[in-house]
Design an enzyme around this catalytic site. Structure first.
Site, PDB file in Angstrom:
ATOM      1  N   ASN A 113     -44.954 -43.580  71.426  1.00 31.97           N
ATOM      2  CA  ASN A 113     -44.351 -42.263  71.244  1.00 31.97           C
ATOM      3  C   ASN A 113     -45.189 -41.349  70.363  1.00 31.97           C
ATOM      4  O   ASN A 113     -45.124 -40.130  70.522  1.00 31.97           O
ATOM      5  CB  ASN A 113     -42.959 -42.430  70.628  1.00 31.97           C
ATOM      6  CG  ASN A 113     -42.384 -41.115  70.154  1.00 31.97           C
ATOM      7  OD1 ASN A 113     -41.944 -40.293  70.949  1.00 31.97           O
ATOM      8  ND2 ASN A 113     -42.396 -40.893  68.838  1.00 31.97           N
TER       9      ASN A 113
ATOM     10  N   THR B 180     -37.170 -30.767  69.261  1.00 30.87           N
ATOM     11  CA  THR B 180     -37.868 -31.544  68.254  1.00 30.87           C
ATOM     12  C   THR B 180     -38.750 -30.618  67.406  1.00 30.87           C
ATOM     13  O   THR B 180     -38.916 -29.438  67.705  1.00 30.87           O
ATOM     14  CB  THR B 180     -38.773 -32.607  68.898  1.00 30.87           C
ATOM     15  OG1 THR B 180     -39.773 -31.933  69.686  1.00 30.87           O
ATOM     16  CG2 THR B 180     -37.968 -33.546  69.785  1.00 30.87           C
TER      17      THR B 180
ATOM     18  N   ASP C 232     -50.949 -45.564  60.712  1.00 29.49           N
ATOM     19  CA  ASP C 232     -51.429 -44.450  61.516  1.00 29.49           C
ATOM     20  C   ASP C 232     -52.053 -45.054  62.768  1.00 29.49           C
ATOM     21  O   ASP C 232     -52.886 -45.959  62.669  1.00 29.49           O
ATOM     22  CB  ASP C 232     -52.470 -43.655  60.720  1.00 29.49           C
ATOM     23  CG  ASP C 232     -52.915 -42.382  61.410  1.00 29.49           C
ATOM     24  OD1 ASP C 232     -53.162 -42.433  62.639  1.00 29.49           O
ATOM     25  OD2 ASP C 232     -53.039 -41.355  60.732  1.00 29.49           O
ATOM     26  N   VAL C 233     -51.680 -44.567  63.945  1.00 27.82           N
ATOM     27  CA  VAL C 233     -52.170 -45.193  65.173  1.00 27.82           C
ATOM     28  C   VAL C 233     -53.668 -45.031  65.364  1.00 27.82           C
ATOM     29  O   VAL C 233     -54.257 -45.704  66.211  1.00 27.82           O
ATOM     30  CB  VAL C 233     -51.427 -44.673  66.420  1.00 27.82           C
ATOM     31  CG1 VAL C 233     -49.952 -45.034  66.358  1.00 27.82           C
ATOM     32  CG2 VAL C 233     -51.631 -43.176  66.613  1.00 27.82           C
TER      33      VAL C 233
ATOM     34  N   TYR D  56     -53.743 -31.399  74.701  1.00 25.51           N
ATOM     35  CA  TYR D  56     -52.509 -32.115  75.014  1.00 25.51           C
ATOM     36  C   TYR D  56     -52.439 -32.471  76.495  1.00 25.51           C
ATOM     37  O   TYR D  56     -52.107 -33.610  76.857  1.00 25.51           O
ATOM     38  CB  TYR D  56     -51.313 -31.251  74.615  1.00 25.51           C
ATOM     39  CG  TYR D  56     -49.974 -31.939  74.744  1.00 25.51           C
ATOM     40  CD1 TYR D  56     -49.570 -32.898  73.821  1.00 25.51           C
ATOM     41  CD2 TYR D  56     -49.102 -31.614  75.785  1.00 25.51           C
ATOM     42  CE1 TYR D  56     -48.339 -33.524  73.925  1.00 25.51           C
ATOM     43  CE2 TYR D  56     -47.873 -32.237  75.897  1.00 25.51           C
ATOM     44  CZ  TYR D  56     -47.489 -33.182  74.973  1.00 25.51           C
ATOM     45  OH  TYR D  56     -46.275 -33.799  75.091  1.00 25.51           O
TER      46      TYR D  56
ATOM     47  N   LYS E 287     -52.470 -36.355  77.840  1.00 21.36           N
ATOM     48  CA  LYS E 287     -51.329 -36.873  78.598  1.00 21.36           C
ATOM     49  C   LYS E 287     -51.726 -37.243  80.025  1.00 21.36           C
ATOM     50  O   LYS E 287     -51.185 -38.205  80.596  1.00 21.36           O
ATOM     51  CB  LYS E 287     -50.187 -35.855  78.602  1.00 21.36           C
ATOM     52  CG  LYS E 287     -49.508 -35.680  77.249  1.00 21.36           C
ATOM     53  CD  LYS E 287     -48.893 -36.977  76.741  1.00 21.36           C
ATOM     54  CE  LYS E 287     -48.153 -36.781  75.432  1.00 21.36           C
ATOM     55  NZ  LYS E 287     -47.570 -38.046  74.906  1.00 21.36           N
TER      56      LYS E 287
END
Length: 250
Positions: free
Chosen positions: A84, A185, A63-64, A150, A154
């Site tokens: 990603n 996706t 898990d990042v 988000y 970003k």
């Protein structure tokens, strides 16, 4: 489509078990790179390996947001890092967004990418260079209703890309912020289900296949992409699509 040559290169992709991540893993492996990609469960690893067939790619449980697990995964050293892994939620107006979920978005989309870059840089610098591709978005540059976490994450990632280029381009590190466009996706499925903002109302048949950004990511890992290094590149840009070998958009 043209297939780049990444023979002898080692690539690391976060969140590589589905969607754009899986497409990038496949494209990098087809180009000759030895690919390691993160997954969050054994079931996800098995599903990804089935989808990849005999591709030269290996999953690693990570898990990042787990700094120690990420350090172990990146310890072998890589020539290519593709950040990603990311989430869209919470999708809600600011006043209704859960603060913990908001912070978790930033932890994955921005802090996780920072940690991965920081861990990957020493081996890249020791080899004389490397490539970092951060998955960006149009949301990095304009606010979208219900997407405050988000958009903020970003936007921060876009600046992080520029910081990497500012500090390390002279030492051979090629950094790209890559906006993949609106792609079919699971994340887009969650966006459609929310019904918030115009993106949720895009017909599914107008979305692009994940294979296109996957191929574009592999292209970014080659010297042919040098003109776009150091900033943001959008897959919808005609000159970029032509360079990758993607068909012109309608």
């Amino acid at each position: 489509m043209r297939t780049p040559d990444l023979s002898g290169r080692r690539a690391f992709v976060t969140g590589g078990n589905r969607g754009i991540g899986l497409a990038a893993v496949r494209a990098l492996a087809e180009a000759g790179a030895a690919v390691t990609f993160t997954v969050r469960s054994p079931a996800a690893a098995a599903e990804a390996q089935d989808a990849l067939g005999g591709a030269r790619a290996e999953p690693v449980l990570c898990d990042v947001t787990d700094a120690e697990a990420l350090a172990r995964a990146l310890a072998p050293g890589f020539d290519i890092l593709v950040n990603n892994a990311g989430i869209i939620g919470p999708i809600a107006p600011l006043a209704d967004a859960d603060p913990d979920a908001w912070a978790q978005n930033i932890a994955i989309n921005l802090v996780g990418a920072f940690r991965a870059i920081r861990l990957a840089l020493p081996a890249m610098l020791a080899r004389g260079g490397g490539t970092v591709v951060n998955l960006s978005s149009g949301a990095a540059h304009r606010p979208m209703e219900g997407w405050s976490a988000y958009c903020s994450g970003k936007a921060g990632l876009a600046m992080l890309t520029r910081c990497v280029a500012e500090e390390y381009a002279a030492r051979g590190i090629r950094a790209f912020g890559f906006a993949p466009g609106v792609v079919d996706t699971d994340m887009q499925g969650a966006i459609r289900a929310s019904g918030i903002n115009p993106v949720s109302r895009l017909p599914r048949d107008t979305l692009r296949p994940p294979e296109e950004p996957g191929r574009a990511i592999a292209f970014l890992c080659t010297p042919a992409a040098d003109p776009w290094a150091g900033g943001e590149v959008d897959i919808r840009t005609p000159a970029f699509r032509e360079a990758v070998g993607l068909p012109a958009l309608p």
